[in-house]
Design a protein around this motif. Structure first.
Motif, PDB file in Angstrom:
ATOM      1  N   GLU A  69       0.814  -1.220   0.000  1.00 52.68           N
ATOM      2  CA  GLU A  69       0.000   0.000   0.000  1.00 52.68           C
ATOM      3  C   GLU A  69       0.844   1.265   0.000  1.00 52.68           C
ATOM      4  O   GLU A  69       0.476   2.257  -0.619  1.00 52.68           O
ATOM      5  CB  GLU A  69      -0.964  -0.001   1.192  1.00 52.68           C
ATOM      6  CG  GLU A  69      -2.199  -0.840   0.964  1.00 52.68           C
ATOM      7  CD  GLU A  69      -2.966  -0.479  -0.301  1.00 52.68           C
ATOM      8  OE1 GLU A  69      -3.250   0.717  -0.535  1.00 52.68           O
ATOM      9  OE2 GLU A  69      -3.279  -1.404  -1.075  1.00 52.68           O
ATOM     10  N   LYS A  72       1.882   1.888  -3.564  1.00 45.07           N
ATOM     11  CA  LYS A  72       0.730   2.324  -4.363  1.00 45.07           C
ATOM     12  C   LYS A  72       0.392   3.786  -4.038  1.00 45.07           C
ATOM     13  O   LYS A  72       0.096   4.579  -4.934  1.00 45.07           O
ATOM     14  CB  LYS A  72      -0.479   1.433  -4.093  1.00 45.07           C
ATOM     15  CG  LYS A  72      -0.343   0.046  -4.687  1.00 45.07           C
ATOM     16  CD  LYS A  72      -1.546  -0.809  -4.345  1.00 45.07           C
ATOM     17  CE  LYS A  72      -1.320  -2.236  -4.821  1.00 45.07           C
ATOM     18  NZ  LYS A  72      -2.423  -3.117  -4.424  1.00 45.07           N
ATOM     19  N   LYS A  73       0.460   4.132  -2.767  1.00 44.85           N
ATOM     20  CA  LYS A  73       0.186   5.499  -2.336  1.00 44.85           C
ATOM     21  C   LYS A  73       1.215   6.459  -2.942  1.00 44.85           C
ATOM     22  O   LYS A  73       0.865   7.561  -3.374  1.00 44.85           O
ATOM     23  CB  LYS A  73       0.203   5.581  -0.814  1.00 44.85           C
ATOM     24  CG  LYS A  73      -0.223   6.912  -0.256  1.00 44.85           C
ATOM     25  CD  LYS A  73      -0.271   6.885   1.266  1.00 44.85           C
ATOM     26  CE  LYS A  73      -0.667   8.235   1.815  1.00 44.85           C
ATOM     27  NZ  LYS A  73      -0.745   8.234   3.280  1.00 44.85           N
ATOM     28  N   LYS A  76       0.323   7.035  -6.543  1.00 46.85           N
ATOM     29  CA  LYS A  76      -0.836   7.917  -6.653  1.00 46.85           C
ATOM     30  C   LYS A  76      -0.434   9.367  -6.392  1.00 46.85           C
ATOM     31  O   LYS A  76      -0.894  10.277  -7.080  1.00 46.85           O
ATOM     32  CB  LYS A  76      -1.933   7.478  -5.687  1.00 46.85           C
ATOM     33  CG  LYS A  76      -2.620   6.198  -6.128  1.00 46.85           C
ATOM     34  CD  LYS A  76      -3.651   5.742  -5.113  1.00 46.85           C
ATOM     35  CE  LYS A  76      -4.261   4.407  -5.544  1.00 46.85           C
ATOM     36  NZ  LYS A  76      -5.218   3.881  -4.569  1.00 46.85           N
TER      37      LYS A  76
END
Length: 86
Positions: A69, A72-73, A76
């Protein structure tokens, strides 16, 4: 010709990476702002001769696959910083 895999941040910010040559590994400075397909010349590091040939290193940009995560963060946040809509 040698293809050198670099990450997007290495290409954007510049880095120094060890590259194999016929005479042994050397440190290659990848200039900031390098695009995929850019060719860099290592003078005298190619085929032996009189004079020795040059080795060409072509930049290939690879995007690591996010595995958690936090990664992925980070992707983004990067997309948002560059104005991408997700």
């Amino acid at each position: 010709l040698y293809t050198l895999d670099v990450t997007p941040w290495q290409a954007a910010l510049g880095t120094s990476i060890s590259v194999p040559t016929l005479g042994g590994a050397v440190e290659l400075k990848v200039p900031a702002g390098s695009d995929a397909g850019r060719k860099l010349r290592l003078r005298g590091r190619g085929l032996p001769g009189n004079p020795d040939g040059d080795q060409i290193v072509e930049i290939e940009i690879i995007a690591p696959v996010p595995t958690d995560e936090a990664q992925k963060k980070a992707y983004k946040a990067l997309a948002k910083a560059f104005g991408e809509k997700i």
